[in-house]
Write a protein that holds these residues in place. Structure first.
Motif, PDB file in Angstrom:
ATOM      1  N   ASN A  48      57.635 -17.614  -0.311  1.00 48.73           N
ATOM      2  CA  ASN A  48      59.262 -18.053  -0.733  1.00 48.73           C
ATOM      3  C   ASN A  48      60.277 -16.923   0.260  1.00 48.73           C
ATOM      4  O   ASN A  48      60.259 -15.956   0.338  1.00 48.73           O
ATOM      5  N   LYS A  49      61.725 -17.630   0.326  1.00 47.74           N
ATOM      6  CA  LYS A  49      62.280 -17.276   1.265  1.00 47.74           C
ATOM      7  C   LYS A  49      63.750 -15.899   0.523  1.00 47.74           C
ATOM      8  O   LYS A  49      63.488 -15.145   1.453  1.00 47.74           O
ATOM      9  N   GLU A  50      63.362 -16.408  -0.473  1.00 45.23           N
ATOM     10  CA  GLU A  50      63.633 -14.608  -1.083  1.00 45.23           C
ATOM     11  C   GLU A  50      63.087 -13.658  -1.466  1.00 45.23           C
ATOM     12  O   GLU A  50      63.650 -12.546  -1.320  1.00 45.23           O
ATOM     13  N   ASN A  51      61.751 -13.697  -1.500  1.00 52.09           N
ATOM     14  CA  ASN A  51      60.891 -12.605  -1.087  1.00 52.09           C
ATOM     15  C   ASN A  51      61.187 -11.926   0.362  1.00 52.09           C
ATOM     16  O   ASN A  51      61.028 -11.340   0.003  1.00 52.09           O
ATOM     17  N   ASN A  52      60.949 -13.072   0.909  1.00 51.75           N
ATOM     18  CA  ASN A  52      60.911 -13.003   2.461  1.00 51.75           C
ATOM     19  C   ASN A  52      63.081 -11.849   3.024  1.00 51.75           C
ATOM     20  O   ASN A  52      62.583 -10.563   3.306  1.00 51.75           O
ATOM     21  N   LYS A  53      63.316 -12.248   2.549  1.00 48.31           N
ATOM     22  CA  LYS A  53      65.144 -12.180   3.055  1.00 48.31           C
ATOM     23  C   LYS A  53      64.935 -10.777   1.776  1.00 48.31           C
ATOM     24  O   LYS A  53      65.346  -9.586   2.327  1.00 48.31           O
ATOM     25  N   GLN A  54      64.122 -10.130   0.943  1.00 46.44           N
ATOM     26  CA  GLN A  54      64.073  -8.675   0.309  1.00 46.44           C
ATOM     27  C   GLN A  54      63.998  -8.150   0.803  1.00 46.44           C
ATOM     28  O   GLN A  54      63.733  -6.980   0.830  1.00 46.44           O
ATOM     29  N   ILE A  55      62.142  -8.770   1.185  1.00 46.96           N
ATOM     30  CA  ILE A  55      61.488  -7.445   2.026  1.00 46.96           C
ATOM     31  C   ILE A  55      62.341  -7.147   3.578  1.00 46.96           C
ATOM     32  O   ILE A  55      62.518  -6.627   3.267  1.00 46.96           O
ATOM     33  N   LEU A  56      63.293  -8.200   3.809  1.00 49.50           N
ATOM     34  CA  LEU A  56      63.299  -7.575   5.265  1.00 49.50           C
ATOM     35  C   LEU A  56      64.353  -7.011   4.432  1.00 49.50           C
ATOM     36  O   LEU A  56      65.039  -5.493   5.635  1.00 49.50           O
ATOM     37  N   ARG A  57      65.647  -7.354   3.243  1.00 47.03           N
ATOM     38  CA  ARG A  57      66.410  -6.012   2.777  1.00 47.03           C
ATOM     39  C   ARG A  57      65.668  -4.345   3.135  1.00 47.03           C
ATOM     40  O   ARG A  57      66.600  -3.727   3.419  1.00 47.03           O
ATOM     41  N   TYR A  58      64.765  -4.036   2.979  1.00 48.48           N
ATOM     42  CA  TYR A  58      63.998  -3.136   2.441  1.00 48.48           C
ATOM     43  C   TYR A  58      63.599  -2.699   3.884  1.00 48.48           C
ATOM     44  O   TYR A  58      63.930  -1.208   3.950  1.00 48.48           O
ATOM     45  N   VAL A  59      63.453  -2.693   4.356  1.00 45.49           N
ATOM     46  CA  VAL A  59      61.836  -3.089   5.830  1.00 45.49           C
ATOM     47  C   VAL A  59      62.931  -2.505   6.368  1.00 45.49           C
ATOM     48  O   VAL A  59      63.315  -1.260   7.291  1.00 45.49           O
ATOM     49  N   LEU A  60      64.129  -3.222   6.651  1.00 44.54           N
ATOM     50  CA  LEU A  60      65.022  -2.984   8.289  1.00 44.54           C
ATOM     51  C   LEU A  60      66.040  -1.789   8.370  1.00 44.54           C
ATOM     52  O   LEU A  60      65.525  -0.899   9.017  1.00 44.54           O
ATOM     53  N   PRO A  61      65.986  -0.978   7.091  1.00 47.47           N
ATOM     54  CA  PRO A  61      66.565   0.323   6.786  1.00 47.47           C
ATOM     55  C   PRO A  61      65.233   1.670   7.709  1.00 47.47           C
ATOM     56  O   PRO A  61      65.891   2.166   8.030  1.00 47.47           O
ATOM     57  N   SER A  62      64.165   1.091   7.161  1.00 47.98           N
ATOM     58  CA  SER A  62      63.531   2.443   7.157  1.00 47.98           C
ATOM     59  C   SER A  62      63.346   2.468   8.395  1.00 47.98           C
ATOM     60  O   SER A  62      62.512   3.370   9.040  1.00 47.98           O
ATOM     61  N   VAL A  63      62.772   0.989   9.138  1.00 46.63           N
ATOM     62  CA  VAL A  63      62.187   0.883  10.890  1.00 46.63           C
ATOM     63  C   VAL A  63      63.464   1.129  11.452  1.00 46.63           C
ATOM     64  O   VAL A  63      63.474   1.968  12.218  1.00 46.63           O
ATOM     65  N   SER A  64      65.263   1.345  11.153  1.00 43.74           N
ATOM     66  CA  SER A  64      66.268   1.865  11.548  1.00 43.74           C
ATOM     67  C   SER A  64      66.092   3.040  11.835  1.00 43.74           C
ATOM     68  O   SER A  64      66.374   3.532  13.190  1.00 43.74           O
ATOM     69  N   ALA A  65      66.006   3.488   9.894  1.00 40.80           N
ATOM     70  CA  ALA A  65      66.293   5.524  10.363  1.00 40.80           C
ATOM     71  C   ALA A  65      64.463   5.868  11.136  1.00 40.80           C
ATOM     72  O   ALA A  65      64.900   6.863  12.301  1.00 40.80           O
ATOM     73  N   MET A  66      63.411   5.176  11.159  1.00 33.73           N
ATOM     74  CA  MET A  66      62.761   5.714  12.337  1.00 33.73           C
ATOM     75  C   MET A  66      62.994   5.663  13.229  1.00 33.73           C
ATOM     76  O   MET A  66      62.355   6.038  14.919  1.00 33.73           O
ATOM     77  N   ILE A  67      63.913   4.518  13.908  1.00 34.59           N
ATOM     78  CA  ILE A  67      63.532   4.507  16.134  1.00 34.59           C
ATOM     79  C   ILE A  67      65.067   5.382  15.856  1.00 34.59           C
ATOM     80  O   ILE A  67      64.872   6.164  17.134  1.00 34.59           O
ATOM     81  N   VAL A  68      65.920   5.638  15.262  1.00 30.94           N
ATOM     82  CA  VAL A  68      66.704   6.706  15.401  1.00 30.94           C
ATOM     83  C   VAL A  68      66.235   7.954  15.526  1.00 30.94           C
ATOM     84  O   VAL A  68      66.420   9.038  16.388  1.00 30.94           O
ATOM     85  N   SER A  69      64.931   8.450  14.691  1.00 29.37           N
ATOM     86  CA  SER A  69      64.321   9.265  14.944  1.00 29.37           C
ATOM     87  C   SER A  69      63.608   9.809  15.480  1.00 29.37           C
ATOM     88  O   SER A  69      63.977  10.781  16.333  1.00 29.37           O
ATOM     89  N   PHE A  70      63.321   8.761  16.144  1.00 27.37           N
ATOM     90  CA  PHE A  70      62.213   8.623  17.772  1.00 27.37           C
ATOM     91  C   PHE A  70      63.264   9.067  18.841  1.00 27.37           C
ATOM     92  O   PHE A  70      62.864   9.720  19.859  1.00 27.37           O
ATOM     93  N   THR A  71      64.261   8.565  18.787  1.00 23.38           N
ATOM     94  CA  THR A  71      65.262   8.153  19.988  1.00 23.38           C
ATOM     95  C   THR A  71      66.139   9.716  19.683  1.00 23.38           C
ATOM     96  O   THR A  71      65.662  10.251  20.884  1.00 23.38           O
TER      97      THR A  71
END
Length: 132
Positions: A4-27
């Motif tokens: 379901n494309k709507e579910n995929n967009k919703q998942i990405l909406r929540y996953v991308l900030p978390s992944v970005s925060a981890m990248i900033v922390s490790f950097t």
């Protein structure tokens, strides 16, 4: 993924900030290591590297409590069981409070000793200016 494309967009909406925060922390950790290694010296860099697993463990515990508690609360709120959701929040908060109290008491005891976390004279000698 889920079909379901709507579910995929919703998942990405929540996953991308978390992944970005981890990248900033490790950097940040890498850049901090570079500055400590160049500015203070290799002994101080060794002490930072020895302390890093403890920092990562505390971050993992905090993430586990936050994500697990939020998930359990969302499940009970979805079932419209507000009383149980509030109980889960209180339990999560209490466990988190105990964890940080133990951590801070341990840190206080170590900082008030003559040589906290001594793994050898060479490392301890190079860290006096960095730790205090």
């Amino acid at each position: 993924m889920l079909g379901n494309k709507e579910n995929n967009k919703q998942i990405l909406r929540y996953v991308l900030p978390s992944v970005s925060a981890m990248i900033v922390s490790f950097t940040y950790n890498m850049v901090d290591g570079m500055f400590v290694g160049q500015g203070v010296g290799p002994s101080a860099l060794a002490s930072v590297n020895l302390a890093m697993p403890f920092t990562q463990i505390m971050t993992g515990i905090a993430s586990m409590l936050a994500i697990g508690g939020a998930t359990a609360m969302a499940i009970y709120k979805g079932k419209e069981d507000t009383k149980r959701a509030n109980q889960v929040f209180f339990d999560k908060y209490t466990v988190s409070d105990y964890c940080w109290t133990i951590h801070n008491r341990g840190r206080f005891l170590c900082l008030n000793s003559d040589r906290p976390f001594v793994w050898g004279n060479k490392i301890a000698a190079g860290t006096d200016g960095y730790l205090y």
